[in-house]
Design an enzyme around this catalytic site. Structure first.
Site, PDB file in Angstrom:
ATOM      1  CG  ASN A  10     -10.089  -6.356  17.549  1.00  0.00           C
ATOM      2  OD1 ASN A  10     -10.532  -5.508  16.772  1.00  0.00           O
ATOM      3  ND2 ASN A  10      -9.601  -7.523  17.121  1.00  0.00           N
ATOM      4  CE  LYS A  12     -12.574 -10.142  16.904  1.00  0.00           C
ATOM      5  NZ  LYS A  12     -12.284 -11.529  16.683  1.00  0.00           N
ATOM      6  CG  HIS A  98      -6.531  -9.725  14.884  1.00  0.00           C
ATOM      7  ND1 HIS A  98      -7.266 -10.780  14.402  1.00  0.00           N
ATOM      8  CD2 HIS A  98      -6.953  -9.520  16.157  1.00  0.00           C
ATOM      9  CE1 HIS A  98      -8.101 -11.185  15.346  1.00  0.00           C
ATOM     10  NE2 HIS A  98      -7.926 -10.437  16.419  1.00  0.00           N
ATOM     11  CD  GLU A 100     -10.701 -12.005  13.568  1.00  0.00           C
ATOM     12  OE1 GLU A 100     -10.924 -10.793  13.500  1.00  0.00           O
ATOM     13  OE2 GLU A 100     -11.137 -12.721  14.486  1.00  0.00           O
ATOM     14  CD  GLU A 168      -5.811 -11.688  19.968  1.00  0.00           C
ATOM     15  OE1 GLU A 168      -6.628 -11.211  20.761  1.00  0.00           O
ATOM     16  OE2 GLU A 168      -5.908 -11.559  18.743  1.00  0.00           O
ATOM     17  N   GLY A 174     -12.968 -16.027  19.473  1.00  0.00           N
ATOM     18  CA  GLY A 174     -14.390 -16.066  19.136  1.00  0.00           C
ATOM     19  C   GLY A 174     -15.040 -17.429  19.260  1.00  0.00           C
ATOM     20  CB  SER A 214     -12.780 -17.181  24.338  1.00  0.00           C
ATOM     21  OG  SER A 214     -13.155 -17.507  23.012  1.00  0.00           O
TER      22      SER A 214
END
Ligand code: PEP
Length: 253
Positions: A10, A12, A98, A100, A168, A174, A214
């Site tokens: 991904n 992003k 996701h 985010e 996730e 991250g 991660s």
């Protein structure tokens, strides 16, 4: 139950034309060297790079995916991209839900479900993301949160053929922090049980559940060896050819 491992990147909101194409070409070259890789590779660049990345991947066994879509086929939705448009560009996959997008755009389970169904209708496969925040984890609510997300955001029409789930934990994305392998296996096994309730045992046993958060070359083997982990959704480490490929290689693919 043999489930083909998926190694998905991904990207992003990263990559301008030149470096995005170079990254795709690098991944394509490495995957070609593998001949017939045992795992399925996927890259999900930003919308702006989909066409050029598709060209750069030509001849390599690397699938193309987008990071989001609208639920409508077309119409008055300024700034949005429909699943039909993604299919038209040559995408095979789209990521929905996701964390985010859930956080930055307030996306609800209901909306994610609509987007996922629209993606199936367009002939795309969907990677539906779930995962708890740190506060939810600390409150002991990980399984409860993931269950609610699956029940709400996975369409009734989901099958092992059109859907991949990505677990996730939000706090691991991250950050360089990860759950223990035991924690990951516990959640994945619980997710599979919920999928069995919702979609039937047959689909649940065949459906891939990726771990994301991660994932790096150094920890890939540990996570990918777990019985209910069927691959990885990789953010940061998918932006470097060596790291992305090393994740697959270190895990034995
Ligand atoms: C992600 O964005 O889906 C992700 C898992 O990111 P990272 O690998 O950087 O934690």
């Amino acid at each position: 139950m043999a489930r083909k491992i998926m190694i998905a990147g991904n990207w992003k909101m990263n990559g301008l034309l030149e470096d995005g194409v170079a990254l795709a070409k690098g991944v394509a070259a490495e995957v070609k060297k593998m001949g017939k890789p045992e795992c399925e590779f996927l890259v999900c660049p930003p919308f702006t790079l989909l066409t050029s990345v598709k060209k750069a991947l030509r001849g390599a066994k690397v699938a193309l995916g987008a990071q989001d879509c609208h639920f409508a086929e077309k119409g008055a939705h300024t700034g949005d991209i429909s699943p039909v448009m993604l299919k038209d560009l040559g995408c095979q996959y789209v990521i929905t839900g996701h964390s985010e997008r859930r956080a930055d755009h307030g996306e609800s389970n209901e909306l994610i479900c609509k987007k996922s169904q629209a993606a199936y209708n367009a002939g795309l496969k969907v990677i539906i993301c779930i995962g708890e925040t740190l506060a939810e984890r600390d409150a002991g609510k990980t399984i409860e949160v993931c269950t609610k997300q699956i029940m709400g955001s996975v369409p009734e029409t989901a099958t092992a053929a059109n859907t991949v789930i990505a677990y996730e934990p939000v706090w691991a994305i991250g950050t360089g922090k990860t759950p223990t392998a035991q924690d990951v296996e516990e959640v994945h096994a619980a997710v599979r049980k919920v999928l069995a309730k919702k979609l039937g045992k047959g689909n649940a046993n065949k459906m891939r559940i990726l771990y994301g958060g991660s994932v790096k070359p150094a920890n890939a083997k540990e996570f990918l060896a777990l019985p209910d982990v069927d691959g990885a959704l990789i953010g940061g480490a998918s932006l470097k050819v060596e790291d992305f490929i090393a994740i697959a290689k270190n895990a034995g693919f």
